[in-house]
Design an enzyme around this catalytic site. Structure first.
Site, mmCIF file in Angstrom:
data_model
loop_
_atom_site.group_PDB
_atom_site.id
_atom_site.type_symbol
_atom_site.label_atom_id
_atom_site.label_comp_id
_atom_site.label_asym_id
_atom_site.label_seq_id
_atom_site.Cartn_x
_atom_site.Cartn_y
_atom_site.Cartn_z
ATOM 1 N N HIS A 126 17.063 91.925 22.570
ATOM 2 C CA HIS A 126 18.152 90.949 22.438
ATOM 3 C C HIS A 126 18.693 91.029 21.010
ATOM 4 C CE1 HIS A 126 20.602 87.636 23.619
ATOM 5 N NE2 HIS A 126 20.072 86.787 22.746
ATOM 6 N N CYS B 208 23.740 83.534 26.946
ATOM 7 C CA CYS B 208 23.574 84.920 26.501
ATOM 8 C C CYS B 208 22.738 85.766 27.457
ATOM 9 C CB CYS B 208 22.925 84.940 25.116
ATOM 10 S SG CYS B 208 23.638 83.770 23.969
#
Length: 415
Positions: free
Chosen positions: A305, A165
């Site tokens: 995030h 990610c």
């Protein structure tokens, strides 16, 4: 001599828009691009929603049918977003930049998922002699960088990054360092992913990472106490980083200056973040220190995030407080655009850095939509539900990947 680095081009393929103007308008309007899954059979899986790219036509981005046949969807997304970014930048290899000084740093967390599954089925059902000779070059996660380099005659540094990610953010950070230290004059950078597929959904679901929410508007709800997992999504986010004097000499439009990068690893667990956010905090602080962030003078935006998982959002909040100090953390403007796009895995860092640059350039903080019941452990200003206008001076984009990979890129409003 260290050199300054700026952003001169941006491009996106996302669940909220397949060009930058639509993408940015929808983000600032608080539009949810998450929807019920269409076009694929998820069988008995309990996952009903995803952030799927809609109405994607590769020919609109100069990708011919032959290239489409030879390219996994993730690579098509990367080529489409890079076409936008390069057109936006005005760079042309061999005309206003030396081909050997133009590089490509574009990564993918997973690579050609659809290609991998299709060719595995071919092996099992028809035998090895029927496997496509294009299987490997379509599936490997570096091929987007390679194909972008071919398309734009970028003969310089080329470094595809794979950090789950955090892929897109690490790609951008390493591109920043390469230009800053003289290894290139411009780099096409970012990430791409097309893993909304039953195999990936099943894997993430069985690891208890995905939400089972069935209402798309209540599925990705970062920092809300009702959050229950992330929403898988797809797309690409590409930026053109360029050395400042090179950009200025050709009269290029500049979105923001890239001025800091933090990169480290939790070294704790293969999926869970290190409790307390202590290591992620050091990555954020490293990026801000390099950007000469001054909590007294600067107004900071953090594109979090913000995955809508119970552990990430709590740990990231703790990391921000450790990196900034309690007082400065409470002054910062924060949001998670994943509330609207879902989590695009290896593409998410590139897409979110585009959003971060536009927030800084336009002075608008996009919202965290769906935030209705704030978690007591997530007690900072997450810009709930509506965009906010403010005179930002510094912005950072955080990415925290499986394997403990932490990445943060800092931008400053161009002076």
């Amino acid at each position: 001599m260290e050199r300054r680095v700026v952003i001169t081009g941006v491009g996106v393929i996302t669940p909220v828009g397949n060009n930058v103007s639509d993408f940015w308008k929808n983000l600032t309007d608080g539009y949810c691009g998450i929807s019920l899954i269409e076009g694929i059979d998820v069988g008995q899986l309990p996952i009903k929603v995803a952030g799927q790219v809609k109405n994607f036509n590769p020919e609109e981005y100069g990708i011919d049918r032959g290239t489409v046949r030879k390219s996994d969807l993730y690579c098509q997304y990367a080529l489409a977003a890079s076409q936008q970014a390069m057109s936006d930048s005005g760079l042309v290899s061999g005309e206003n930049i030396d081909p050997e000084r133009l590089g490509v740093y574009v990564g993918s967390g997973i690579g050609g998922m659809k290609t991998f599954v299709n060719e595995t089925a071919t092996l099992l059902n028809e035998g090895p002699h029927r496997i496509s000779p294009l299987f490997i070059p379509m599936m490997i996660s570096n091929i987007a960088s390679g194909n972008i380099a071919i398309r734009y005659n970028a003969q310089g540094v080329c470094l595809p990054v794979v950090t789950a990610c955090a892929t897109g953010t690490h790609s951008a950070g390493e591109a920043f360092r390469a230009i800053k230290n003289g290894y290139a004059d411009a780099i096409i950078t970012g990430g791409a992913e097309a893993a909304v597929h039953p195999l990936a959904i099943g894997g993430f679901c069985n690891s208890k990472a995905l939400t089972k929410a069935e209402d798309p508007t209540q599925a990705s709800i970062p920092f809300d106490k009702r959050r229950s997992g992330f929403v898988i999504a797809e797309g690409a986010g590409i930026l053109v980083f360029e050395e400042y004097e090179h950009a200025k000499a050709r009269g290029a439009k500049i979105y923001a200056e890239v001025c800091g990068y933090g990169n480290n690893c939790d070294a704790y667990h293969y999926t869970a973040p290190r409790p307390g956010g202590t290591v992620a905090a050091k990555a954020i602080k490293a990026a801000l220190d390099e950007a000469s962030f001054d909590a007294e003078k600067d107004l900071l935006y953090i594109n979090a995030h913000g995955t809508s998982t119970p552990l990430n959002d709590k740990t990231e909040t703790e990391a921000v407080k450790l990196a900034l100090g309690e007082e400065a953390a409470r002054k910062a403007k924060i949001s998670s655009t994943k509330s609207m796009t879902g989590h695009m895995l290896g593409a998410t860092g590139g897409v979110e850095l585009v959003a971060t640059a536009l927030a800084l350039h336009d002075g608008i903080v996009p919202p965290t939509i769906g935030l209705q019941e704030p978690d007591e452990d997530c007690d900072l200003d997450y810009t709930p539900n509506k965009a906010v206008k403010c005179d930002l001076t510094v912005a950072v984009s955080n990415s925290l990947g499986f394997g403990g990979h932490n990445a943060c890129v800092a931008l400053r409003k161009i002076q």
